[in-house]
Design an enzyme around this catalytic site. Structure first.
Site, short mmCIF file in Angstrom:
data_model
loop_
_atom_site.label_atom_id
_atom_site.label_comp_id
_atom_site.label_asym_id
_atom_site.label_seq_id
_atom_site.Cartn_x
_atom_site.Cartn_y
_atom_site.Cartn_z
N LYS A 70 1.02 -1.17 -0.14
CA LYS A 70 -0.12 0.15 -0.01
C LYS A 70 0.89 1.36 -0.03
O LYS A 70 0.51 2.28 -0.65
CB LYS A 70 -0.97 0.04 1.25
CG LYS A 70 -1.69 -1.24 1.28
CD LYS A 70 -2.78 -1.30 2.51
CE LYS A 70 -2.02 -1.35 3.80
NZ LYS A 70 -1.31 -2.51 4.19
N ARG A 95 -0.47 -9.56 13.40
CA ARG A 95 -0.87 -8.62 12.31
C ARG A 95 -1.73 -9.17 11.21
O ARG A 95 -2.90 -8.70 11.17
CB ARG A 95 0.03 -7.37 11.84
CG ARG A 95 0.34 -6.37 12.81
CD ARG A 95 1.90 -5.75 12.48
NE ARG A 95 1.55 -5.08 11.45
CZ ARG A 95 2.76 -4.81 10.62
NH1 ARG A 95 4.21 -5.09 11.11
NH2 ARG A 95 2.82 -4.29 9.32
N ARG A 145 11.95 -5.09 5.48
CA ARG A 145 11.67 -3.61 5.14
C ARG A 145 12.28 -2.46 5.87
O ARG A 145 12.39 -2.74 7.15
CB ARG A 145 10.12 -3.41 5.33
CG ARG A 145 9.69 -1.74 5.15
CD ARG A 145 8.14 -1.78 5.34
NE ARG A 145 7.40 -2.00 6.30
CZ ARG A 145 6.24 -1.94 6.57
NH1 ARG A 145 5.50 -1.58 5.58
NH2 ARG A 145 5.69 -2.32 7.93
N ARG A 156 10.36 -0.60 11.54
CA ARG A 156 9.17 -0.59 12.45
C ARG A 156 9.23 -1.73 13.53
O ARG A 156 9.62 -2.74 13.35
CB ARG A 156 7.82 -0.35 11.83
CG ARG A 156 7.48 0.73 11.20
CD ARG A 156 6.39 0.69 10.42
NE ARG A 156 5.34 0.08 10.61
CZ ARG A 156 4.18 -0.01 9.70
NH1 ARG A 156 4.23 0.67 8.73
NH2 ARG A 156 3.11 -0.94 10.16
N ARG A 181 -10.60 -0.38 8.69
CA ARG A 181 -10.13 -1.71 9.08
C ARG A 181 -11.18 -2.67 9.68
O ARG A 181 -10.73 -3.68 10.03
CB ARG A 181 -8.93 -1.38 9.83
CG ARG A 181 -7.35 -1.64 9.32
CD ARG A 181 -6.62 -1.10 10.28
NE ARG A 181 -5.29 -1.87 9.75
CZ ARG A 181 -4.26 -1.22 9.43
NH1 ARG A 181 -4.50 -0.01 8.84
NH2 ARG A 181 -3.10 -1.95 9.11
P1 AP5 Z 1 4.89 -1.45 1.90
O1 AP5 Z 1 4.46 -0.77 0.81
O2 AP5 Z 1 5.57 -0.85 3.01
O3 AP5 Z 1 3.59 -2.30 2.56
P2 AP5 Z 1 2.35 -1.59 3.25
O4 AP5 Z 1 1.18 -2.67 2.50
O5 AP5 Z 1 2.25 -0.14 3.29
O6 AP5 Z 1 2.21 -2.43 4.62
P3 AP5 Z 1 2.14 -1.85 6.19
O7 AP5 Z 1 3.04 -2.86 7.30
O8 AP5 Z 1 2.50 -0.50 6.26
O9 AP5 Z 1 0.60 -1.89 6.34
P4 AP5 Z 1 -0.10 -2.00 7.78
O10 AP5 Z 1 -1.48 -2.01 7.15
O11 AP5 Z 1 0.45 -3.21 8.57
O12 AP5 Z 1 0.40 -0.87 8.49
P5 AP5 Z 1 -0.21 0.68 8.77
O13 AP5 Z 1 0.70 1.57 9.04
O14 AP5 Z 1 -1.39 0.90 8.24
O15 AP5 Z 1 5.72 -2.69 1.40
C1 AP5 Z 1 6.24 -3.64 2.49
C2 AP5 Z 1 7.74 -4.10 2.06
O16 AP5 Z 1 7.50 -4.89 0.78
C3 AP5 Z 1 8.55 -3.06 1.56
O17 AP5 Z 1 9.83 -3.42 1.88
C4 AP5 Z 1 8.44 -2.84 0.21
O18 AP5 Z 1 9.45 -2.40 -0.73
C5 AP5 Z 1 8.33 -4.25 -0.32
N1 AP5 Z 1 7.12 -4.23 -1.50
C6 AP5 Z 1 6.43 -3.73 -1.86
N2 AP5 Z 1 5.56 -4.14 -2.96
C7 AP5 Z 1 6.28 -5.11 -3.40
C8 AP5 Z 1 6.25 -5.76 -4.69
N3 AP5 Z 1 5.38 -5.79 -5.49
N4 AP5 Z 1 7.24 -6.88 -4.78
C9 AP5 Z 1 8.27 -7.10 -3.93
N5 AP5 Z 1 8.35 -6.28 -2.80
C10 AP5 Z 1 7.43 -5.45 -2.60
O19 AP5 Z 1 -0.92 0.28 10.39
C11 AP5 Z 1 0.18 0.06 11.54
C12 AP5 Z 1 -0.79 -0.24 12.64
O20 AP5 Z 1 -1.42 1.09 13.23
C13 AP5 Z 1 -1.89 -1.04 12.78
O21 AP5 Z 1 -1.24 -2.29 13.19
C14 AP5 Z 1 -2.82 -0.78 13.79
O22 AP5 Z 1 -2.49 -0.75 14.95
C15 AP5 Z 1 -2.76 0.83 13.67
N6 AP5 Z 1 -3.77 1.41 12.68
C16 AP5 Z 1 -3.80 2.02 11.47
N7 AP5 Z 1 -4.90 2.30 11.05
C17 AP5 Z 1 -5.79 1.76 11.78
C18 AP5 Z 1 -7.22 1.72 11.86
N8 AP5 Z 1 -7.87 2.25 10.58
N9 AP5 Z 1 -7.91 1.06 12.62
C19 AP5 Z 1 -7.33 0.50 13.85
N10 AP5 Z 1 -5.81 0.58 13.89
C20 AP5 Z 1 -5.15 1.38 12.82
#
Ligand code: AP5
Length: 221
Positions: free
Chosen positions: A17, A175, A131, A164, A92
């Site tokens: 994402k 997660r 990452r 992270r 979510r």
């Molecule tokens: P990356 O693009 O960083 O992945 P991402 O989908 O953004 O993953 P996140 O870990 O950021 O998602 P998340 O939903 O857990 O985190 P969030 O910050 O929203 O890619 C990952 C890796 O893969 C990178 O190294 C990249 O280079 C590589 N990559 C990407 N595409 C690739 C490809 N095609 N091929 C090969 N490699 C590739 O949430 C974090 C925390 O915040 C949650 O756990 C929760 O506690 C809280 N939170 C956030 N939003 C809410 C909500 N709405 N409600 C409740 N809690 C929430």
């Protein structure tokens, strides 16, 4: 004239994402609203929101709905009428999805497309273990597949790269369980409304980007 689009990008942790958000924001003039980034900034600043969110985030759990829904209502209500938005990491839960629909309806707006990126769990664990993220602009890198030109330094702005705390293997596994139990059903919510666009995220990033561009064509202004 058609209103600027409201687009959601969803998918499990590590689906790509954040990697794809920069392209979507630049190409379609969208504002990037990422709840994870907002929460991490609040934690770093030590605000009341950050203090409340930290223990949930560190454990890989969702921050409670009442906290998140209040946050997103405020953000959406502040958007100018003509602003297109990319919502990342929200909603979510079904309760968050309903609250978002209600807030948008009050503003005479609705969601145009939900880009749902799917990647197998074993690939996600592998991706997140490698990452590193820029502290300044949040650009994600990967030491195995997409390393920065200089180790530990962001190619774009020279910012420091960090890992992270919730990318530890145990936290990642939790997660993924939380995603399957609480967030995957949200895709069904949008499927029944006809806005869900499934994207195969287990492909090279440029192939995923092309699939997202194709999905954006019907809604791009
Ligand atoms: P990356 O693009 O960083 O992945 P991402 O989908 O953004 O993953 P996140 O870990 O950021 O998602 P998340 O939903 O857990 O985190 P969030 O910050 O929203 O890619 C990952 C890796 O893969 C990178 O190294 C990249 O280079 C590589 N990559 C990407 N595409 C690739 C490809 N095609 N091929 C090969 N490699 C590739 O949430 C974090 C925390 O915040 C949650 O756990 C929760 O506690 C809280 N939170 C956030 N939003 C809410 C909500 N709405 N409600 C409740 N809690 C929430």
């Amino acid at each position: 004239m058609a209103q600027a689009p409201i687009v959601l990008i969803m998918g499990p942790p590590g689906a790509g994402k954040g990697t794809q958000a920069g392209h979507l924001v630049d190409s379609y003039g969208l504002r990037h609203v990422a709840t994870g980034d907002l929460l991490r900034a609040a934690v770093a600043d030590g605000t009341p929101l950050g203090l409340e969110a930290k223990r949930f985030m560190d454990a890989g759990d969702l921050v409670p709905d009442d906290v998140i829904i209040g946050l997103i209502r405020d953000l959406v209500a502040e958007l100018p009428d003509d602003a297109g938005v990319l919502l990342d990491g929200f909603p979510r839960t079904d309760a968050q999805a309903v609250a978002l629909d209600e807030t948008l309806m009050e503003l005479g707006r609705s969601i145009d497309a939900v880009l749902d990126i799917a990647v197998p769990s074993d690939v996600l664990v592998e991706r997140l273990s490698g990452r590193w993220i820029c502290r300044t602009c949040q650009t994600p890198y990967n030491v195995n597949t997409h390393p920065p030109k200089v180790a530990g330094v962001c190619d774009k702005d020279g910012g420091e790269l960090y890992q992270r705390t919730d990318d530890q293997a145990d936290s990642v596994r939790h997660r993924l369980e939380v995603y399957a139990a609480q967030t995957a059903p949200v895709a069904e919510y949008y499927r029944t409304r006809g806005t869900l666009v499934p994207i195969d995220g287990n492909q090279p990033a440029d192939v995923v980007r092309a699939a997202l561009d194709a999905a954006m064509q019907p809604v791009a202004t």
